[in-house]
Design an enzyme around this catalytic site. Sequence first.
Site, PDB file in Angstrom:
ATOM      1  NE  ARG A 141      32.426  65.273  49.282  1.00  0.00           N
ATOM      2  CZ  ARG A 141      33.203  64.107  49.000  1.00  0.00           C
ATOM      3  NH1 ARG A 141      33.130  63.027  50.070  1.00  0.00           N
ATOM      4  NH2 ARG A 141      34.395  63.534  48.344  1.00  0.00           N
ATOM      5  CD  GLU A 164      36.541  64.189  42.417  1.00  0.00           C
ATOM      6  OE1 GLU A 164      36.182  63.849  41.281  1.00  0.00           O
ATOM      7  OE2 GLU A 164      36.259  63.621  43.803  1.00  0.00           O
ATOM      8  CG  ASN A 166      32.518  63.346  44.845  1.00  0.00           C
ATOM      9  OD1 ASN A 166      33.189  62.607  44.732  1.00  0.00           O
ATOM     10  ND2 ASN A 166      32.620  64.570  45.482  1.00  0.00           N
ATOM     11  CB  SER A 171      33.058  59.105  52.061  1.00  0.00           C
ATOM     12  OG  SER A 171      33.876  59.639  51.798  1.00  0.00           O
ATOM     13  CE  LYS A 326      36.302  62.772  38.363  1.00  0.00           C
ATOM     14  NZ  LYS A 326      35.514  61.874  39.238  1.00  0.00           N
ATOM     15  CE  LYS A 384      40.159  65.914  37.833  1.00  0.00           C
ATOM     16  NZ  LYS A 384      38.941  66.941  38.607  1.00  0.00           N
ATOM     17  NE  ARG A 470      37.574  65.733  50.912  1.00  0.00           N
ATOM     18  CZ  ARG A 470      37.434  64.950  49.804  1.00  0.00           C
ATOM     19  NH1 ARG A 470      37.300  63.081  49.301  1.00  0.00           N
ATOM     20  NH2 ARG A 470      37.250  65.690  49.012  1.00  0.00           N
TER      21      ARG A 470
END
Length: 494
Positions: A141, A164, A166, A171, A326, A384, A470
């Site tokens: 993702r 970023e 993933n 999820s 990262k 990060k 989100r």
Amino acid sequence: MESKIKRKMYSNFIQQILPNQNMDQEQQLRSLAPVVQMAKDYALINGISMRTKESYEDDSVVLLPFTLFPSPFPKKSFEYVKFIQRDINLLLHRVAYNYEFLCSCLKNAIQTDEFTANLFSIYEEVIKEGFAQPLSLGLFRSDYMLNSTSNDVNFEDLEIKQVEVNTIASSFGGLASRLESLHRLVLNQCGCQELAQKIPVNPAVSRLAEGLVAAWEVYGKSEAVILFVVEEETYNISDQRCLEFAVREKRKDIHVTRQKFSELQLNAVLKEKRLHVKNQEVAVVYFRTGYVPDQYSKQDWKLRLLIEKSRAIKCPSIQYHLAGTKKVQQELSRPGIMEKLFKDVDYVKRVRNVFAGQYSLDLDSSGDEIVIEALQNPQNYVMKPQREGGGYNIYGKQVKTKLTELGRSKEREAYILMERIKPPSTENYIIQRKEPPTKISIIGELGIFGVILGNQEDVLVNNEAGHLLRSKKIGIDEGGIAAGYGQLDSPLLF
């Protein structure tokens, strides 16, 4: 003229749904009460829920927080990041299968970050022995935010920038499609059928399941199972089960088994490099845990190594896991680095268009220069560590505090700095359990899912796989839903 209409839609789009602006907040809530209750019921019936951390119970769930309405999002930006997801997949794949590049990226981080060092140690041991399974499966993702260069939302100037990527336990693909249906229902109930047509179709759960099925089929043993490796206590159960059940629906002959690390300690063995759990051969291992240090005991690290040495197809493999760190993302943003991995100029340009500024904190002149800049303007940066899962990043004044604390210690190299993206806000109602609907200003983070299956020489599957929006209240830095910071949402394209 069109720009003014879009600008008004973004900042005040709820007015199109609730045109009677003479009502005060309390009156608006009363008028919305039947819609709110319908949305809550729909969410519970359709699994937009999770187990509560307050009193963990296997047989009960509560509402996940979500927005009552879909949130406006520029169609042009949405379609662009969907279009380049196959490029992002391929980039991560190319990085994962480039030993020299991974070593170069992580050489300093592994000296100061124990978690990354443990992952890298497994990677080196598997490399030394030779991959028992050359194929890797990625359910990725890539997350983005809109970046506004002014206080006035000018849609011609809005950029979309990558936050970023993933590569492990990405999820909410299981529930994102259900938010689409919920938001269509809400808009139709409010008499906004035309607006409902602006919500894009979201095939996330279906396409992610197709990725797992494709890996199982390539493994080539009909009796072998797909193993979901899950947390000791799984709160995000609905999301995981949605994906599991989608796999079962696509292939009735696939058996899926769920195991915790603690259970695998007793049940997992290698037989001629084939992974067996309770005497069942495993074709695909799908990790929904193992992305933060506190999910591992010393024995669990040995178990992760055992799995990586097996012939099972891992999602993610250890090299895919490392490709999502990262530090790798920061290195890829450096001028000239992408060109070393890809000769296609158009490809490099497409991907680089979404990169935000990212900077190394290595103990060299460039690292020292960016530290001086960040100490003077900490509000412009996010700090990060090499972590996933939400809740680990450092923002605002705390950036200055942390950099001052670290000084020129070696530990500084375990972090990177990223330019702070400044997204425009919109208004929406937040629905959550035990709270009345709250009308607040929110900002959104769009995730695009991707599926890739391949080895050093060949890519067998490479697809874009749906999306996730989100949202979070202005002033909240982190956005993880399972971590308690954000709400599930859907894009309304304009």
